[in-house]
Design a protein around this motif. Structure first.
Motif, PDB file in Angstrom:
ATOM      1  N   THR A   1       6.280  10.230   5.569  1.00  0.00           N
ATOM      2  CA  THR A   1       4.886  10.167   5.966  1.00  0.00           C
ATOM      3  C   THR A   1       4.025   9.722   4.787  1.00  0.00           C
ATOM      4  O   THR A   1       4.412   9.866   3.619  1.00  0.00           O
ATOM      5  N   GLY A   2       2.856   9.212   5.103  1.00  0.00           N
ATOM      6  CA  GLY A   2       1.919   8.847   4.065  1.00  0.00           C
ATOM      7  C   GLY A   2       1.545  10.040   3.209  1.00  0.00           C
ATOM      8  O   GLY A   2       1.375   9.919   1.993  1.00  0.00           O
ATOM      9  N   ARG A   3       1.439  11.194   3.843  1.00  0.00           N
ATOM     10  CA  ARG A   3       1.084  12.421   3.105  1.00  0.00           C
ATOM     11  C   ARG A   3       2.162  12.782   2.076  1.00  0.00           C
ATOM     12  O   ARG A   3       1.852  13.126   0.932  1.00  0.00           O
TER      13      ARG A   3
ATOM     14  N   TYR B   1       4.285  10.722   0.703  1.00  0.00           N
ATOM     15  CA  TYR B   1       4.241   9.717  -0.353  1.00  0.00           C
ATOM     16  C   TYR B   1       3.085   9.986  -1.313  1.00  0.00           C
ATOM     17  O   TYR B   1       3.256   9.906  -2.534  1.00  0.00           O
ATOM     18  N   ARG B   2       1.922  10.305  -0.781  1.00  0.00           N
ATOM     19  CA  ARG B   2       0.760  10.580  -1.639  1.00  0.00           C
ATOM     20  C   ARG B   2       1.026  11.758  -2.573  1.00  0.00           C
ATOM     21  O   ARG B   2       0.599  11.755  -3.726  1.00  0.00           O
TER      22      ARG B   2
ATOM     23  N   ALA C   1       5.521   4.098   2.115  1.00  0.00           N
ATOM     24  CA  ALA C   1       5.959   5.324   2.793  1.00  0.00           C
ATOM     25  C   ALA C   1       6.748   4.975   4.055  1.00  0.00           C
ATOM     26  O   ALA C   1       7.831   5.530   4.284  1.00  0.00           O
TER      27      ALA C   1
ATOM     28  N   THR D   1       0.863  -1.178   0.000  1.00  0.00           N
ATOM     29  CA  THR D   1       0.000   0.000   0.000  1.00  0.00           C
ATOM     30  C   THR D   1       0.901   1.230   0.000  1.00  0.00           C
ATOM     31  O   THR D   1       2.106   1.134   0.286  1.00  0.00           O
ATOM     32  N   GLY D   2       0.307   2.374  -0.265  1.00  0.00           N
ATOM     33  CA  GLY D   2       1.076   3.611  -0.202  1.00  0.00           C
ATOM     34  C   GLY D   2       1.650   3.852   1.175  1.00  0.00           C
ATOM     35  O   GLY D   2       2.800   4.262   1.326  1.00  0.00           O
ATOM     36  N   ASP D   3       0.846   3.569   2.213  1.00  0.00           N
ATOM     37  CA  ASP D   3       1.333   3.768   3.583  1.00  0.00           C
ATOM     38  C   ASP D   3       2.459   2.808   3.924  1.00  0.00           C
ATOM     39  O   ASP D   3       3.400   3.174   4.633  1.00  0.00           O
ATOM     40  N   GLN D   4       2.386   1.577   3.427  1.00  0.00           N
ATOM     41  CA  GLN D   4       3.465   0.616   3.684  1.00  0.00           C
ATOM     42  C   GLN D   4       4.765   1.058   3.015  1.00  0.00           C
ATOM     43  O   GLN D   4       5.834   1.003   3.635  1.00  0.00           O
TER      44      GLN D   4
END
Length: 66
Positions: A27-29, A31-32, A21, A16-19
């Motif tokens: 941070t997830g932000r 990466y997004r 990141a 996932t994006g969070d993984q």
């Protein structure tokens, strides 16, 4: 690395994006923003992603070996 290439790499890694990141230490932000092409993917992050694609997933930080 473009945002499209980053999305494709993440999909190939099965993360996932969070993984991804967390694996990259951002941070997830952040990466997004890269995936949405709001900010460029830093060269060091692109290199890290490319290295992940070449390595054994069992050795990735946080990998859940089931």
């Amino acid at each position: 690395m473009t945002s499209k290439e980053l999305r494709a790499a993440r999909a190939a890694l099965g993360m996932t994006g969070d993984q991804l990141a967390a694996t990259l230490g951002v941070t997830g932000r952040t990466y997004r923003r890269w995936e949405l092409d709001e900010t460029p993917v830093p060269a060091i992050a692109a290199l890290a992603v490319r290295l992940l694609l070449l390595t054994d997933p069992e050795r990735w930080p946080g990998h859940d070996a089931r």
